[in-house]
Design an enzyme around this catalytic site. Structure first.
Site, PDB file in Angstrom:
ATOM      1  N   ASN A  24      -6.125   8.742  -6.324  1.00 32.42           N
ATOM      2  CA  ASN A  24      -4.821   8.233  -6.720  1.00 32.42           C
ATOM      3  C   ASN A  24      -4.278   8.914  -7.967  1.00 32.42           C
ATOM      4  OD1 ASN A  24      -4.803   6.462  -4.571  1.00 32.42           O
ATOM      5  ND2 ASN A  24      -5.579   4.733  -5.749  1.00 32.42           N
ATOM      6  N   ARG A  93       1.311   9.584   2.259  1.00 30.19           N
ATOM      7  CA  ARG A  93       2.198   8.854   1.366  1.00 30.19           C
ATOM      8  C   ARG A  93       2.429   9.555   0.027  1.00 30.19           C
ATOM      9  NH1 ARG A  93       6.080   4.901   1.186  1.00 30.19           N
ATOM     10  NH2 ARG A  93       6.312   4.298  -0.979  1.00 30.19           N
ATOM     11  N   ASP A 117      -1.145   5.517   4.986  1.00 31.81           N
ATOM     12  CA  ASP A 117      -1.886   4.382   5.521  1.00 31.81           C
ATOM     13  C   ASP A 117      -0.960   3.315   6.092  1.00 31.81           C
ATOM     14  OD1 ASP A 117      -4.344   5.412   4.891  1.00 31.81           O
ATOM     15  OD2 ASP A 117      -4.384   4.513   2.897  1.00 31.81           O
ATOM     16  N   ASP A 305      -6.597  -1.969  -3.226  1.00 32.33           N
ATOM     17  CA  ASP A 305      -7.403  -1.014  -2.466  1.00 32.33           C
ATOM     18  C   ASP A 305      -8.813  -1.530  -2.192  1.00 32.33           C
ATOM     19  OD1 ASP A 305      -5.445   0.847  -2.115  1.00 32.33           O
ATOM     20  OD2 ASP A 305      -6.199   2.282  -3.585  1.00 32.33           O
ATOM     21  N   VAL A 327      -0.044  -7.673  -3.005  1.00 28.59           N
ATOM     22  CA  VAL A 327       0.577  -6.359  -3.184  1.00 28.59           C
ATOM     23  C   VAL A 327       1.132  -5.807  -1.876  1.00 28.59           C
ATOM     24  CG1 VAL A 327       0.238  -4.011  -4.045  1.00 28.59           C
ATOM     25  CG2 VAL A 327      -0.925  -5.929  -5.158  1.00 28.59           C
TER      26      VAL A 327
END
EC number: 2.5.1.7
Length: 417
Positions: A24, A93, A117, A305, A327
């Protein structure tokens, strides 16, 4: 036939595993190199599929990218292309993170709406609103985000939600805008802090990284730099949860435990012994884990996550757990696959209630995203017999040497065609 993993349950995991750079973080750092003409070097890059994908995106924008082990050398041209409407962009993404740098450097951008995803709606509304406040026009046209600005000027920007992606895109445009930009309700994730650290090394003036209010004083230009990616806290936590689920003993190195305090506290509540150093932690579990409740939140809360791994842990814990997702709304489709493995779980789309069982039962299951895939493998580690995990290309996008590391720790797992 696509590759799959065959996981044989029942083994206790133990040993030491080193964590590489954060997925990330590295993709945004690679995008940020577009802001400075010349060659930047990024080290500690993870060996995951998304890194060469991002390299292809940058090459499509005119950059030269050399990947050598865990090192990426990226040479940004004097005039990058601004049109990012090609196949590589649509595949994942994180490709949308070139939007901010292109608007900042080229004053225009055309970026294809990205894939990635399947975990619910992730609209770009806040990205667009922030860029508009900096003086750009920004709209969705024919499947692309199209932005243009004569001049970027600093602004007071209030985010509705501390979105990581919106914070990063606005940040990367604001560093070369005229005047001062303040981002209120900014994302506080370690990955955002890592990006700010690199931008400041490039000559940016960013203050308040890691706090809810970030102040950016624009500068005329940025310069190439060398930067080391922080360790991947999500991968690290996955190994910690694996230790708790298998009643194992795993030491994880190469990560700052300060990035994982809420997760490590939950593992402690589940009965694990957790010890920490500056760049490592160790999780030891002797008994069946205790049930714990988890609610996902932006950092410093429990990471979304890790929600699939929390459900996997709850499925074999002693007691009933409630997992609340705050989220991403579609992440609970993972529960359907866990039920295939015998988990006693039900969900209303916002909460999952999981009654722990002593053991799961093996079954064929399918990954819907990176983290769901990892969660299914962890569940397979505590199921009887052989569990087949399909669509494992998702896992390869986020976990370097996943099978190899599990095997080193004592798991019985193989990749098959």
């Amino acid at each position: 036939m696509a590759e799959r993993f065959v996981v044989t349950g029942g083994n206790r995991l133990s040993g030491e595993v080193a964590v590489g750079g954060a997925k990330n973080s590295v993709l945004k750092l690679m995008a940020a190199t577009l802001l400075a003409e010349g060659t930047s070097t990024i080290t500690n890059c993870p060996d995951i599929l998304d890194v060469p994908l991002m390299a292809e995106v940058l090459r499509g924008l005119g950059a030269t990218v050399e990947l050598d082990g865990d090192v990426a050398r990226i040479t940004s041209p004097d005039e990058p292309k601004y049109d990012a409407d090609f196949a590589a962009v649509r595949q994942f993404r994180a490709s949308v993170c070139v939007l901010g740098p292109l608007v900042g450097r080229c004053k225009r951008a055309r970026v294809a709406l990205p894939g990635g995803d399947a975990i619910g709606s992730r609209p770009l509304d806040m990205h667009q609103a922030g860029l508009r406040q900096l003086g750009a026009t920004c709209n969705i046209e024919h499947g692309c985000v199209v932005a243009q600005a004569d001049t970027l000027r600093g602004a007071e920007i209030q985010l509705e939600f501390p979105s990581v992606g919106a914070t990063e895109n606005i940040l990367m445009a604001a560093v070369v805008a005229e005047g001062v930009t303040t981002i209120h309700n900014a994302a506080r994730e370690p990955d955002v802090v890592d990006l700010c650290t690199m931008l400041n090394q490039m000559g940016a003036q960013v203050e308040g990284a890691g706090s809810p209010t970030m102040t950016i004083t624009g500068v005329p230009r940025l310069y190439p730099t060398e930067h080391r990616v922080i360790g991947d806290r999500i991968v690290a936590a996955t190994w910690g949860i694996a230790a708790a689920m298998t009643r194992g003993d795993i030491s994880v190195t190469g990560v700052d435990p300060a990035h994982l305090q809420v997760v490590l506290h939950k593992l402690h509540d589940a009965g694990a012994t957790v010890t920490q150093t500056d760049d490592s932690f160790r999780v030891t579990q002797y008994e069946r884990p205790k049930a714990v409740n988890v609610a996902t939140l932006p950092f410093p809360g429990f990471p979304t996550d890790l929600q699939p791994m929390a459900i996997a842990l709850a499925s074999i814990a002693d007691g009933t757990s409630m997992i609340t997702e705050n989220v991403f709304e579609a992440r609970f489709r993972f529960v359907e696959e866990m039920i295939r493995l015998g988990a006693d779980a039900r969900t209303d789309g916002h909460h999952a209630v999981v009654r722990g069982l002593p053991q799961l039962s093996s079954a064929p299951v399918w990954c819907s995203d990176i983290r769901a895939g990892a969660g299914l493998v962890l569940a397979g580690l505590v199921a009887d017999g052989d569990t087949e995990v399909h669509d494992v290309f998702h896992i390869d996008r986020g976990y370097p040497l996943f099978v190899e590391n599990l095997a080193i720790l004592g798991a019985e797992i193989e990749r098959v065609e």
